[in-house]
Design an enzyme around this catalytic site. Sequence first.
Site, PDB file in Angstrom:
ATOM      1  N   GLY A   1     -12.750 -43.009  18.425  1.00  0.00           N
ATOM      2  CA  GLY A   1     -13.728 -42.030  18.892  1.00  0.00           C
ATOM      3  C   GLY A   1     -13.622 -41.797  20.387  1.00  0.00           C
TER       4      GLY A   1
ATOM      5  N   GLY B   1     -12.101 -50.656  16.060  1.00  0.00           N
ATOM      6  CA  GLY B   1     -11.102 -49.595  15.883  1.00  0.00           C
ATOM      7  C   GLY B   1     -11.719 -48.212  15.905  1.00  0.00           C
ATOM      8  N   CYS B   2     -12.886 -48.092  15.296  1.00  0.00           N
ATOM      9  CA  CYS B   2     -13.556 -46.786  15.231  1.00  0.00           C
ATOM     10  C   CYS B   2     -14.079 -46.373  16.606  1.00  0.00           C
ATOM     11  CB  CYS B   2     -14.691 -46.830  14.210  1.00  0.00           C
ATOM     12  SG  CYS B   2     -14.085 -47.237  12.554  1.00  0.00           S
ATOM     13  N   THR B   3     -14.510 -47.353  17.384  1.00  0.00           N
ATOM     14  CA  THR B   3     -14.972 -47.083  18.745  1.00  0.00           C
ATOM     15  C   THR B   3     -13.801 -46.609  19.607  1.00  0.00           C
ATOM     16  OG1 THR B   3     -16.743 -48.708  18.524  1.00  0.00           O
ATOM     17  CG2 THR B   3     -16.102 -48.102  20.767  1.00  0.00           C
TER      18      THR B   3
END
Length: 157
Positions: free
Chosen positions: A49, A44-46
């Site tokens: 970002g 999710g963070c990838t």
Amino acid sequence: MAIELGQPVPDFSAPATGDTTITLSELRGKQVVIYFYPKASTPGCTTEGGDFRDRKTAFDAANTVVIGVSRDGLRAQENFKAKQDFNFALISDKDETVCQLFDVIKLKKMYGKEHLGIERSTFLIDQDGKLAQEWRGVKVPGHVDEVLSAAQALNSQ
């Protein structure tokens, strides 16, 4: 005590990628998006970002600086930034100073266990350093477009 909409965001300095220190007051005159994510190099963070990375030109056109923040160490942040080709700074907030300022550390459940972690959240700060908008408990799909629209609208006021 959480920062309130329309109120000045207290100044802070924090270590960031590229062997830099980000100081909020030095960004006056620009709008600032600060987004908090739970952990570098997770799916999710990838995705989140990458969405900010892919819209950087539009954020630049809206006079808006994007900064990512997590509790990961600088080495993890540098690796994450390099691997994903992020074109904005990532803050390493290991001591949770910035996280506490924005009140994003929440009790979370994973696999039935409770732990304290970062609630995915985004904050838009105006050119004068006041909190203009906030998103808490963010779901990644479509989120960056919503933030970009808010930044564009705020910049055109």
